[in-house]
Design an enzyme around this catalytic site. Structure first.
Site, PDB file in Angstrom:
ATOM      1  N   TYR A  79     -10.599  -7.009  -3.868  1.00 49.24           N
ATOM      2  CA  TYR A  79      -9.219  -7.410  -3.562  1.00 49.24           C
ATOM      3  C   TYR A  79      -8.724  -8.435  -4.588  1.00 49.24           C
ATOM      4  CZ  TYR A  79      -9.183  -5.355   1.193  1.00 49.24           C
ATOM      5  OH  TYR A  79      -9.183  -4.513   2.268  1.00 49.24           O
ATOM      6  N   HIS A  90       0.824  -1.218   0.000  1.00 51.19           N
ATOM      7  CA  HIS A  90       0.000   0.000   0.000  1.00 51.19           C
ATOM      8  C   HIS A  90       0.862   1.273   0.000  1.00 51.19           C
ATOM      9  CE1 HIS A  90      -4.204  -1.085   0.140  1.00 51.19           C
ATOM     10  NE2 HIS A  90      -4.073  -1.859   1.193  1.00 51.19           N
TER      11      HIS A  90
HETATM   12  N1  BES Z   1      -6.765  -0.879   3.993  1.00 47.62           N
HETATM   13  C1  BES Z   1      -7.182  -2.169   4.374  1.00 47.62           C
HETATM   14  C2  BES Z   1      -8.102  -2.174   5.555  1.00 47.62           C
HETATM   15  C3  BES Z   1      -9.388  -1.399   5.357  1.00 47.62           C
HETATM   16  C4  BES Z   1     -10.083  -1.445   4.168  1.00 47.62           C
HETATM   17  C5  BES Z   1      -9.886  -0.630   6.385  1.00 47.62           C
HETATM   18  C6  BES Z   1     -11.257  -0.708   4.019  1.00 47.62           C
HETATM   19  C7  BES Z   1     -11.051   0.090   6.227  1.00 47.62           C
HETATM   20  C8  BES Z   1     -11.734   0.060   5.037  1.00 47.62           C
HETATM   21  C9  BES Z   1      -5.998  -3.075   4.653  1.00 47.62           C
HETATM   22  O1  BES Z   1      -4.913  -2.856   3.829  1.00 47.62           O
HETATM   23  C10 BES Z   1      -6.451  -4.485   4.384  1.00 47.62           C
HETATM   24  O2  BES Z   1      -6.808  -4.757   3.282  1.00 47.62           O
HETATM   25  N2  BES Z   1      -6.423  -5.355   5.397  1.00 47.62           N
HETATM   26  C11 BES Z   1      -6.780  -6.750   5.265  1.00 47.62           C
HETATM   27  C12 BES Z   1      -5.570  -7.604   5.170  1.00 47.62           C
HETATM   28  C13 BES Z   1      -5.187  -7.991   3.806  1.00 47.62           C
HETATM   29  C14 BES Z   1      -3.998  -8.921   3.832  1.00 47.62           C
HETATM   30  C15 BES Z   1      -6.295  -8.558   2.980  1.00 47.62           C
HETATM   31  C16 BES Z   1      -7.528  -7.198   6.499  1.00 47.62           C
HETATM   32  O3  BES Z   1      -7.705  -6.399   7.412  1.00 47.62           O
HETATM   33  O4  BES Z   1      -7.927  -8.339   6.561  1.00 47.62           O
HETATM   34 ZN    ZN Z   2      -5.393  -3.396   1.831  1.00 48.23          ZN
END
Ligand code: BES
Ligand code: ZN
Length: 620
Positions: free
Chosen positions: A404, A323
């Site tokens: 994603y 990111h």
């Molecule tokens: N930026 C996201 C978390 C997020 C997304 C917070 C939308 C609020 C709104 C973070 O980078 C993310 O994607 N986290 C994932 C982990 C990833 C390895 C898929 C999670 O929290 O599971």
């Molecule tokens: Zn993310």
């Protein structure tokens, strides 16, 4: 009161070219906006007056669960601008002054919308260069979680953590809460003397006597990357540019688990260009943190549930690190363009994983993603299955997460069509050229068409970006290891005894895939597997959650104590959501879910509370 009436009169006078603002409590931000490309989730009007720099002076009060102090906003405006519009949510505004000079400003705080909060409209003058806002957050601020000592690893000190993405920054800082506006910031933060404060900025590495910490973020960032944490934290460096913060009792395990971070940064740089943020540190939070990780610049926030003991879940670090390019450097212009952050990052994460751990390993992770996205797509209405999603009027924190892996697969298709070398060149140029800028989906499409016209001709990009499902030309990752796992799952489902399963050397990913490959089995057969593999006691959070989900579907009740433990000892929304959803499907399980939620709710972050309230019911 007189000032308020005056402010209303003044604002009414200068509002004549805009649609009349609704005063109902469900006024949605877009009702006020005229320009087509405006962010539907922000009340702000940055084209008129835009925040460029924020200076914060905040006091952290654990007893009151309150941040209070001053936000000094420096602005850039149109010569004829008459108002600066900010987003707020639950903030108490004590005083607003115009800068320079400090004359009291006329302002109006609109009625609150439960999702979007209240617009704060401040009347500005031709000579206005900024505003100073004295304010306090509410104890229920949606970005903040105030943890009792019992909810920390050390059990002795309280802890404060923030989560600003997507539109929660407005609950602790009055700001233009849209990813389309970037600002630099600095902060003075006053905390109890025995605690350390850290932010998404240049950070201290140890406590000081006064409990007053200074922060500086010299690169411009959007509001969703504002972050703060306060607790009994210690720092341990990996090398000169990265390290980890954690509670003392967690520090050793965290340092061991994430020791490959410096190498990962180098790997990422070798793929897509220099890391532009100075330091890259990690912060391991208490288990109630609602996400796996959050890419707060210079300081990734992490759930402790990724500390599996064997580095098996460190692809999450690859994701948050990625990111630093996709998201933090080139930023989705609105939450409708969320795939530009998360799809790119998931692709980049898999590329880092491939380079660091080999293709066989990364193909397994690609396939876990494919399984997940197929399941998610099946449960969504067609309009929500595209990469670009219309989220106007909806809470962006509840946006579908299909973007994603679907986004990652789309980029993999582009890579395979263009050839890796050309594609990587394209991405390097993309990050370089659009660094520190917002990106819209149409602008990306145009850039892609201009840079790789032959590739665009061969790939139906419209089907990916605007259409449902996984298009027929979706790449198909392949893993022999996973094929072997599937064969074992099939044999077991066809009545082979559990002892015959050949599971020597299975990684946690193979275990997860094995569990996910099982059909619905009778409870007795689930018990057989549990006896053999002890899944319900797994210390790997991904294995455990996969097993608990499968067990609920199968009506295998022996796992109830494990479910209760899992739901009451961590608050990661990704793990909570499917388990509560599955439990709510049958009356008996639903009663069990309600009973657990009644106990656990208070320990969850507001982000997780909001999601689970809609599944289990809020009447706790
Ligand atoms: N930026 C996201 C978390 C997020 C997304 C917070 C939308 C609020 C709104 C973070 O980078 C993310 O994607 N986290 C994932 C982990 C990833 C390895 C898929 C999670 O929290 O599971
Ligand atoms: Zn993310």
């Amino acid at each position: 009161m007189k000032r308020l009436i005056l402010a209303f009169a003044l604002l009414a006078a200068c509002r004549n070219e805009r649609p009349v603002e609704s005063t109902t409590s469900t006024a949605q931000p877009q009702a006020q906006q005229t320009a087509a490309a405006r962010d539907p989730h922000s009340y702000s009007r940055p084209d008129e007056a835009r925040v460029e720099h924020i200076g914060l002076d905040l006091t952290v009060d654990f007893a009151k669960k309150q941040l209070s102090g001053v936000a000094n906003l420096r602005i850039r405006k149109q010569p004829d601008a008459t108002a600066l519009v900010l987003d707020t949510n639950g903030l108490t505004i004590a005083k607003v002054t115009l800068q320079p000079g400090g004359a009291p400003a006329q302002y109006k705080l609109a009625p609150a919308d439960p999702i979007f909060g209240s617009a704060l409209e401040i009347a500005i003058k031709p000579e206005t260069e900024g505003v100073a806002i004295e304010y306090a957050s509410s104890p229920g601020a949606r970005a903040l979680q105030w943890l009792e000592p019992a909810m920390t690893a050390g059990k002795k000190h309280p802890f404060l953590l923030s989560q600003s993405q997507a539109i929660l920054a407005r609950s602790w800082v009055p700001c233009q809460d849209t990813p389309g506006v970037r600002f630099t910031y600095e902060a003075t933060v006053r905390v109890p003397k025995d605690l350390l404060a850290v932010m998404s900025a240049e950070n201290p590495t140890s406590r000081n006597e006064e409990g007053i910490y200074q922060f500086r973020m010299p690169q411009p960032v959007p509001s969703y990357l504002l972050a703060i944490a306060v607790g009994d934290l210690e720092f341990r460096p990996f090398d000169t540019r990265s390290g980890v913060y954690a509670e003392p009792s967690m520090l050793e395990a965290a340092a061991r688990e994430f020791s490959d971070t410096p190498k990962m940064i180098q790997t990422a740089e070798s793929l897509y260009g220099p890391y532009r943020w100075g330091r890259y540190d990690l912060l391991v939070l208490p288990p109630s943190f609602p996400y796996g990780g959050m890419e707060n610049p210079r300081l990734t926030f992490l759930t402790p549930t990724v500390i599996a003991g064997d580095k098996s879940l460190v692809s999450l670090i690859a994701h948050e690190l990625a990111h630093s390019w996709s998201g933090n450097l080139v930023t989705n212009a609105t939450w409708n363009d969320f795939w530009l952050n998360e799809g790119f990052t998931t692709y980049f994460e898999h590329r880092i994983t491939e380079k660091q751990f080999g293709r066989e390993y990364s193909e397994m992770l690609w396939l876990l993603g494919v399984t997940e996205v197929k399941e998610e797509l099946a449960a969504l209405p067609p309009a929500d299955q595209s990469l670009y999603v219309e989220l106007k009027g909806r809470d962006p924190d509840e946006a579908p997460t299909t973007v994603y892996e679907k986004g990652a697969l789309f980029l993999r298709l582009l890579e395979e069509t263009a050839g890796r070398e050309r594609w990587d060149q394209f991405l390097r140029a993309y990050f370089e050229k659009h660094a520190f800028q917002p990106m819209t989906t149409p602008a990306f499409e145009a850039y892609l068409k201009e840079s790789l016209p032959d590739v665009v001709q061969k790939v139906n990009i419209d089907a990916w970006i605007h259409g449902p499902g996984l298009p027929a030309n979706a790449p198909q990752p392949k893993s022999e290891a996973f094929a072997r796992v599937e064969a074992q799952a099939k044999a077991f489902a066809q009545d082979a005894p559990a002892e015959q399963i050949q599971a020597d050397g299975w990684s946690s990913h193979e275990r997860v895939h094995f569990i996910q490959s099982l059909p619905k089995l009778p409870p007795g057969r689930m018990a057989e597997l549990d006896e053999r593999f002890r899944f319900r006691e797994s210390g790997n959070s991904e294995v455990l959650s996969a097993w608990l989900e499968k067990s609920i579907d199968a009506g295998y009740r022996d796992v109830r104590p494990a479910i209760e433990r899992f739901l009451t000892t961590q608050g990661r929304r990704k793990f909570l959501k499917p388990i509560y959803e599955k439990l709510m499907k049958t009356p008996d399980d639903a009663a069990f879910a309600k009973q657990i939620y009644a106990k656990a709710r208070a320990s969850y972050h507001p982000v997780s509370q909001a999601t689970i309230d809609t599944i289990v019911g809020a009447s706790q």
